[in-house]
Motif scaffolding. Structure first.
Motif, PDB file in Angstrom:
ATOM      1  N   THR A  12      -7.340 -40.660 -14.922  1.00 59.03           N
ATOM      2  CA  THR A  12      -7.526 -40.278 -13.522  1.00 59.03           C
ATOM      3  C   THR A  12      -7.208 -41.444 -12.590  1.00 59.03           C
ATOM      4  O   THR A  12      -7.955 -42.429 -12.531  1.00 59.03           O
ATOM      5  CB  THR A  12      -8.983 -39.826 -13.257  1.00 59.03           C
ATOM      6  OG1 THR A  12      -9.349 -38.825 -14.207  1.00 59.03           O
ATOM      7  CG2 THR A  12      -9.126 -39.279 -11.848  1.00 59.03           C
ATOM      8  N   ILE A  14      -7.135 -43.360  -9.046  1.00 56.14           N
ATOM      9  CA  ILE A  14      -7.992 -43.318  -7.862  1.00 56.14           C
ATOM     10  C   ILE A  14      -7.522 -44.363  -6.851  1.00 56.14           C
ATOM     11  O   ILE A  14      -6.791 -45.296  -7.180  1.00 56.14           O
ATOM     12  CB  ILE A  14      -9.474 -43.576  -8.204  1.00 56.14           C
ATOM     13  CG1 ILE A  14      -9.659 -44.977  -8.805  1.00 56.14           C
ATOM     14  CG2 ILE A  14      -9.998 -42.491  -9.154  1.00 56.14           C
ATOM     15  CD1 ILE A  14     -11.113 -45.389  -8.974  1.00 56.14           C
ATOM     16  N   ILE A  36      -9.067 -44.605 -14.028  1.00 58.92           N
ATOM     17  CA  ILE A  36     -10.289 -44.431 -14.804  1.00 58.92           C
ATOM     18  C   ILE A  36      -9.988 -43.581 -16.036  1.00 58.92           C
ATOM     19  O   ILE A  36      -9.327 -42.540 -15.943  1.00 58.92           O
ATOM     20  CB  ILE A  36     -11.395 -43.764 -13.958  1.00 58.92           C
ATOM     21  CG1 ILE A  36     -11.655 -44.582 -12.685  1.00 58.92           C
ATOM     22  CG2 ILE A  36     -12.672 -43.606 -14.780  1.00 58.92           C
ATOM     23  CD1 ILE A  36     -12.091 -46.017 -12.923  1.00 58.92           C
ATOM     24  N   GLU A  50     -11.214 -48.644 -17.659  1.00 55.46           N
ATOM     25  CA  GLU A  50     -10.675 -48.842 -16.307  1.00 55.46           C
ATOM     26  C   GLU A  50      -9.461 -49.750 -16.387  1.00 55.46           C
ATOM     27  O   GLU A  50      -9.458 -50.726 -17.141  1.00 55.46           O
ATOM     28  CB  GLU A  50     -11.740 -49.453 -15.387  1.00 55.46           C
ATOM     29  CG  GLU A  50     -11.260 -49.733 -13.982  1.00 55.46           C
ATOM     30  CD  GLU A  50     -12.316 -50.428 -13.118  1.00 55.46           C
ATOM     31  OE1 GLU A  50     -11.917 -51.148 -12.179  1.00 55.46           O
ATOM     32  OE2 GLU A  50     -13.520 -50.257 -13.377  1.00 55.46           O
ATOM     33  N   VAL A 351     -17.299 -46.123  -8.909  1.00 56.10           N
ATOM     34  CA  VAL A 351     -17.337 -44.803  -9.550  1.00 56.10           C
ATOM     35  C   VAL A 351     -18.468 -44.689 -10.558  1.00 56.10           C
ATOM     36  O   VAL A 351     -18.584 -43.669 -11.241  1.00 56.10           O
ATOM     37  CB  VAL A 351     -16.005 -44.473 -10.255  1.00 56.10           C
ATOM     38  CG1 VAL A 351     -14.877 -44.319  -9.258  1.00 56.10           C
ATOM     39  CG2 VAL A 351     -15.664 -45.543 -11.307  1.00 56.10           C
ATOM     40  N   LEU A 376     -20.708 -42.691 -15.442  1.00 55.99           N
ATOM     41  CA  LEU A 376     -19.703 -42.283 -14.469  1.00 55.99           C
ATOM     42  C   LEU A 376     -20.297 -41.317 -13.446  1.00 55.99           C
ATOM     43  O   LEU A 376     -21.015 -40.380 -13.797  1.00 55.99           O
ATOM     44  CB  LEU A 376     -18.544 -41.610 -15.191  1.00 55.99           C
ATOM     45  CG  LEU A 376     -17.304 -41.246 -14.368  1.00 55.99           C
ATOM     46  CD1 LEU A 376     -16.639 -42.488 -13.803  1.00 55.99           C
ATOM     47  CD2 LEU A 376     -16.319 -40.456 -15.236  1.00 55.99           C
ATOM     48  N   HIS A 378     -19.265 -38.507 -11.411  1.00 54.49           N
ATOM     49  CA  HIS A 378     -18.122 -37.596 -11.415  1.00 54.49           C
ATOM     50  C   HIS A 378     -17.746 -37.134 -10.004  1.00 54.49           C
ATOM     51  O   HIS A 378     -16.557 -36.935  -9.713  1.00 54.49           O
ATOM     52  CB  HIS A 378     -18.420 -36.393 -12.313  1.00 54.49           C
ATOM     53  CG  HIS A 378     -18.447 -36.739 -13.764  1.00 54.49           C
ATOM     54  ND1 HIS A 378     -17.317 -36.748 -14.553  1.00 54.49           N
ATOM     55  CD2 HIS A 378     -19.471 -37.124 -14.576  1.00 54.49           C
ATOM     56  CE1 HIS A 378     -17.634 -37.109 -15.785  1.00 54.49           C
ATOM     57  NE2 HIS A 378     -18.929 -37.331 -15.832  1.00 54.49           N
ATOM     58  N   LEU A 381     -15.796 -39.978  -8.502  1.00 53.72           N
ATOM     59  CA  LEU A 381     -14.479 -40.045  -9.131  1.00 53.72           C
ATOM     60  C   LEU A 381     -13.549 -39.009  -8.516  1.00 53.72           C
ATOM     61  O   LEU A 381     -12.382 -39.317  -8.207  1.00 53.72           O
ATOM     62  CB  LEU A 381     -14.600 -39.801 -10.631  1.00 53.72           C
ATOM     63  CG  LEU A 381     -13.284 -39.793 -11.413  1.00 53.72           C
ATOM     64  CD1 LEU A 381     -12.643 -41.167 -11.421  1.00 53.72           C
ATOM     65  CD2 LEU A 381     -13.504 -39.290 -12.844  1.00 53.72           C
ATOM     66  N   HIS A 385     -10.167 -39.807  -6.450  1.00 55.81           N
ATOM     67  CA  HIS A 385      -8.898 -39.244  -6.931  1.00 55.81           C
ATOM     68  C   HIS A 385      -8.212 -38.466  -5.810  1.00 55.81           C
ATOM     69  O   HIS A 385      -6.991 -38.566  -5.625  1.00 55.81           O
ATOM     70  CB  HIS A 385      -9.137 -38.328  -8.129  1.00 55.81           C
ATOM     71  CG  HIS A 385      -7.893 -37.630  -8.591  1.00 55.81           C
ATOM     72  ND1 HIS A 385      -6.770 -38.303  -9.032  1.00 55.81           N
ATOM     73  CD2 HIS A 385      -7.581 -36.306  -8.656  1.00 55.81           C
ATOM     74  CE1 HIS A 385      -5.830 -37.442  -9.360  1.00 55.81           C
ATOM     75  NE2 HIS A 385      -6.287 -36.212  -9.138  1.00 55.81           N
TER      76      HIS A 385
END
Length: 416
Positions: A12, A14, A36, A50, A351, A376, A378, A381, A385
């Motif tokens: 992902t 970001i 991530i 990461e 995150v 995490l 979410h 995140l 993103h």
């Protein structure tokens, strides 16, 4: 066992906020990029990783995601070899491939630790310190990102730092908020005399506290030698004043203080010539490009054998990287200097769920929970993103951003 097999690797990208920090290449843009990783096992265990961002690194991690499925998470050496083999046809540089394998290795170790109920530091041989010291990372800095292309100016609570007084005030804020007991100044922005004055101002304001200066190869060999002599007895070390192993070796011949690097010794093949030429005396490790946490532990042993002191490099990062840095630093007996970290500049956009990682008294206590010991967030995140997608930003360009604000800006290294 089947439950330790990798089911998928979720990659992902970001984007998160970054202040206008100046350096020898220009200035940081309003957004920084990271990637991530969520390494999902068949039993649902998730290991986190990461990586620095950008299109090339994203594509390589997406390629890695295709080859690790079905592999055993405890066979991290084979996982790294599979990724390395998949990338080799298009990425001949072992250094560049290392960025990918290291990020996945961290996720593997996080998952392993969760399965075993042990912190990552235990998987690296056990911690030799319960807290890892970090240095305040000082930057010359604008008061704000100026209004540009219809975007309003972006301010922050750090303020401007463009002269010695501003740098000292920034250092006071860093110490007040986080308790730092050593300081690093990112130089290469102003003529050397001005940066020497800033270091002397820091030495006066924080007597007896270690100082270091990093101009990111902005100086010639001659200028580097002059600055080293001028700051004899003031700096603990001078980092990357000039370009290349040969240039650093020339400076080292006459430098009264140790020279450090994270620029001219960044891969295993660089160690031999650097040692033979006595080009550096301090190596700044970075698990992101040395191949991971286990390879960083091995690197520390090699440095011990050749009498090289150790610190740790940092770039704009979030909490998963900070946790990984802290675990490996805790497991290295010969960590001779406090580590670098950008975390105070970027932590507001983290995150991970807050509460585990905390900079206090200039240190981060080693997480004792399973794996990396962090969780995490979410929702965060997903927001970061979405910011990445909406921004259209796909790579870091300090020089290009500077030229949008100051069209006359010219990148010249060395500059002085």
């Amino acid at each position: 066992m089947s439950q330790t097999r990798i089911r998928e690797l979720i990659v992902t990208p970001i984007a998160f906020g970054d202040p206008p920090l100046l350096n020898s290449n220009g200035v940081h843009e309003p957004l920084a990029l990271r990637i991530i990783l969520q390494l999902v096992l068949e039993d649902g265990t998730v290991g986190l990783g990461e990586s620095p961002g950008g299109t090339a690194r994203l594509e390589r991690l997406q390629a890695a995601a295709k080859v690790v499925v079905g592999m055993d998470v405890f066979d991290a050496t084979a996982v790294a070899a599979a990724i390395d083999g998949a990338l080799l046809p298009t990425v001949p540089s072992s250094h560049e491939r290392g960025w990918t394998t290291s990020a996945v290795e961290v996720a593997c170790l996080d998952a392993q630790g969760k399965l075993l109920g042990r912190p990552v530091s235990d998987l690296l041989g056990g911690r030799v310190r319960d807290a890892v010291p970090f240095a305040a990372y000082l930057f010359y800095k604008w008061a704000e990102h100026p209004a540009l292309d219809g975007r309003p100016a972006i301010t922050d609570d750090w303020g401007e730092a463009l002269d010695p007084a501003g740098i000292v005030e920034q250092a006071r804020l860093m110490q007040e908020r986080y308790g730092f007991r050593s300081f690093k100044l990112k130089g290469g922005v102003f003529p050397p005399d001005e940066e020497i004055a800033a270091i002397r101002a820091l030495a006066e304001a924080f007597p007896g506290q270690p100082l270091r200066l990093d101009p990111n190869v902005a100086w010639t060999v001659e200028t580097s030698t002059e600055v080293a002599r001028e700051l004899d007895g003031v700096l603990e070390y001078l980092e990357d004043p000039t370009k290349g192993i040969e240039g650093m070796a020339e400076v080292a011949k006459d430098s009264p203080m140790p020279l450090a690097t994270n620029m001219c010794v960044i891969a295993w093949e660089h160690l031999k010539p650097a040692v033979e030429q006595d080009a550096i005396q301090v190596l700044l490790t970075d698990h992101h490009y040395w191949g991971g946490l286990r390879r960083t532990r091995e690197l520390a042993a090699v440095c011990e054998a050749f009498g090289l002191a150790l610190s740790m490099h940092s770039n704009s990062h979030l909490g998963i990287s900070l946790a990984a840095m802290t675990h490996v630093a805790a497991a290295i007996p010969n960590l001779d200097h406090s580590c670098d970290t950008h975390y105070p500049w970027n932590s507001a956009d983290d995150v991970i769920v807050p509460g585990v990682l905390e900079l206090r008294d200039g240190e981060v206590r080693v997480p004792t929970g399973p794996g990396l010991g962090v969780e995490l967030d979410h929702d965060k995140l997903e927001r970061l993103h979405r910011r990445y997608v909406d921004s259209g930003m796909r790579g870091r360009d300090d020089t290009g951003y500077m030229r949008r604000i100051q069209p006359e800006y010219e990148l010249r290294l060395p500059r002085w």
